[in-house]
Design a protein around this motif. Structure first.
Motif, PDB file in Angstrom:
ATOM      1  N   LEU A 112       0.723  -1.073  -0.164  1.00 31.65           N
ATOM      2  CA  LEU A 112       0.033  -0.068   0.034  1.00 31.65           C
ATOM      3  C   LEU A 112       0.785   1.294   0.144  1.00 31.65           C
ATOM      4  N   THR A 113       0.586   1.967  -0.934  1.00 27.46           N
ATOM      5  CA  THR A 113       1.339   3.275  -0.979  1.00 27.46           C
ATOM      6  C   THR A 113       0.534   4.733  -0.504  1.00 27.46           C
ATOM      7  N   GLY A 114       1.504   5.499   0.274  1.00 28.62           N
ATOM      8  CA  GLY A 114       0.645   6.654   0.702  1.00 28.62           C
ATOM      9  C   GLY A 114       0.081   6.373   1.885  1.00 28.62           C
ATOM     10  N   ALA A 115       0.706   5.632   2.817  1.00 28.53           N
ATOM     11  CA  ALA A 115      -0.165   4.754   4.020  1.00 28.53           C
ATOM     12  C   ALA A 115       0.163   5.663   5.451  1.00 28.53           C
ATOM     13  N   ALA A 116       0.734   6.902   5.406  1.00 26.30           N
ATOM     14  CA  ALA A 116       1.208   7.641   6.754  1.00 26.30           C
ATOM     15  C   ALA A 116       0.092   8.289   7.109  1.00 26.30           C
TER      16      ALA A 116
ATOM     17  N   ILE B 177       6.361   8.193   1.227  1.00 27.46           N
ATOM     18  CA  ILE B 177       7.530   9.128   1.233  1.00 27.46           C
ATOM     19  C   ILE B 177       7.861   9.436   2.392  1.00 27.46           C
ATOM     20  N   GLU B 178       7.094   9.569   3.541  1.00 25.15           N
ATOM     21  CA  GLU B 178       7.328  10.162   4.918  1.00 25.15           C
ATOM     22  C   GLU B 178       7.651   8.709   5.707  1.00 25.15           C
ATOM     23  N   SER B 179       8.606   8.908   6.291  1.00 28.73           N
ATOM     24  CA  SER B 179       9.029   7.713   7.254  1.00 28.73           C
ATOM     25  C   SER B 179       8.647   7.613   8.413  1.00 28.73           C
ATOM     26  N   GLU B 180       7.646   8.588   8.889  1.00 26.79           N
ATOM     27  CA  GLU B 180       6.933   8.498  10.177  1.00 26.79           C
ATOM     28  C   GLU B 180       5.493   8.118  10.001  1.00 26.79           C
ATOM     29  N   PHE B 181       5.030   7.046  10.694  1.00 22.90           N
ATOM     30  CA  PHE B 181       3.602   6.733  10.481  1.00 22.90           C
ATOM     31  C   PHE B 181       3.011   6.521  11.734  1.00 22.90           C
ATOM     32  N   PRO B 182       1.613   6.762  12.019  1.00 20.00           N
ATOM     33  CA  PRO B 182       0.838   6.462  13.250  1.00 20.00           C
ATOM     34  C   PRO B 182       1.241   5.411  13.947  1.00 20.00           C
TER      35      PRO B 182
ATOM     36  N   ARG C 214       4.110  -3.698   8.372  1.00 18.24           N
ATOM     37  CA  ARG C 214       5.390  -3.297   8.238  1.00 18.24           C
ATOM     38  C   ARG C 214       5.581  -2.040   7.385  1.00 18.24           C
ATOM     39  N   CYS C 215       6.497  -1.190   8.126  1.00 13.47           N
ATOM     40  CA  CYS C 215       6.388   0.186   7.499  1.00 13.47           C
ATOM     41  C   CYS C 215       7.748   0.349   6.566  1.00 13.47           C
ATOM     42  N   LEU C 216       7.514   0.802   5.562  1.00 14.22           N
ATOM     43  CA  LEU C 216       8.630   1.069   4.544  1.00 14.22           C
ATOM     44  C   LEU C 216       8.631   2.382   3.855  1.00 14.22           C
ATOM     45  N   GLU C 217       9.890   3.060   3.596  1.00 14.37           N
ATOM     46  CA  GLU C 217       9.822   4.336   3.013  1.00 14.37           C
ATOM     47  C   GLU C 217       9.888   4.031   1.576  1.00 14.37           C
ATOM     48  N   LEU C 218       8.980   4.706   0.815  1.00 17.64           N
ATOM     49  CA  LEU C 218       9.044   4.354  -0.524  1.00 17.64           C
ATOM     50  C   LEU C 218       8.383   5.745  -1.239  1.00 17.64           C
TER      51      LEU C 218
END
Length: 282
Positions: A10-14, A37-42, A50-54
């Motif tokens: 999933l893209t744009g998930a932050a 593209i942002e590395s910070e997630f809720p 599983r959070c990744l920067e993309l």
């Protein structure tokens, strides 16, 4: 489609629709690779996904993320193209460079991702779901550049759906909301020029800044409603080509079939009326 061990990218998930969609898939037992593209997630996304920067404009990074998912899980069942943002302003006042950068995210991003995931999906089956907009069918004054990007990704997705149909168990769908309660409007407002505004478009700027052209006012839907629709597109036994989100989105989409002499006054009138109401209700 069984979701027992299913994996979604999933893209744009932050934030916004993407975060709601990540929660919806996780609630339904999917392994969720949430990227942005942002590395910070809720916090809850970080705990459950599983959070990744993309950056969807970076082909090498896309390839690395897809390779990582397949290496770690051995599969990739669904791609959700959600990353995006809006550049607002009359067509004459929007810089070609700003429009091109937005187009790279809205259109070339899903294109790059489809190319990266299709070899795996062709072997084992899968779904590609792209979050578009009713503005891909019906443009709005002040959102011409954004509407152009959504129209392009609609055409790209339609072609891809037809191309992969048949021999391979790969299905391609569009999810088409109208206005959603997210930070989209604030970001689009920030793209408006403070100076060098062509006076001819004062009414268009009023509709963007004071009206409901960007925010939707009382006509908005929730990110959770869009997320539920995305999940349906990913799991329906017979997925549809298009999933409008809510009755108003369906209405807006079908106004596309009206002749321009009827459509144009509706769009102009909506902007003017909502700008008046927006100022009056402050």
């Amino acid at each position: 489609m069984s979701t027992g061990d299913s994996v979604v990218l999933l893209t744009g998930a932050a934030s916004g629709i993407g975060a709601a969609t990540a929660r919806a898939f996780a609630d339904n037992g999917w392994t969720v690779y949430a990227t942005d593209i942002e590395s910070e997630f809720p916090d809850d996304i970080g705990e459950r996904c599983r959070c990744l920067e993309l950056d969807v404009t970076d082909e090498a990074q896309i390839a690395a993320v897809v390779d990582q998912i397949i290496t770690e899980t051995g599969r990739l069942d669904c791609l959700v193209n959600n990353a995006g943002y809006g550049v607002a302003g009359p067509v004459e006042d929007v810089s070609p460079d700003a429009a091109r950068k937005q187009f790279d995210v809205l259109v070339q991003g899903p294109h790059r991702l489809a190319q990266a995931v299709l070899p795996e999906m062709r072997a084992h089956g899968g779904r590609i779901v792209t979050v578009s907009s009713v503005l891909g069918h019906t443009a709005s004054p002040g959102l011409g550049a954004y509407s152009a990007g959504k129209a392009a990704v609609e055409s790209l997705t339609d072609a891809l759906r037809i191309e992969v149909a048949g021999a391979d168990d790969v299905h391609v769908s569009l999810v088409e909301p109208a206005w959603v309660e997210t930070g989209f409007a604030d970001g689009a407002l920030g793209s408006l020029p403070d100076e060098d505004r062509t006076p001819t478009y004062d009414g268009t700027y009023d509709a963007l800044e004071d009206g409901w052209v960007l925010t939707g006012g009382p006509l908005t839907t929730t990110p959770e409603a869009v997320a539920a629709t995305v999940l349906a597109a990913a799991t329906d036994t017979q997925p549809k080509a298009r999933y409008p989100v809510g009755a108003f989105a369906t209405f807006v989409r079908w106004t596309h079939w009206l002749p321009a002499r009827l459509q144009d006054p509706i769009h102009r009138g909506f902007g003017r009326a909502s700008a008046f109401l927006g100022r009056w209700l402050r």
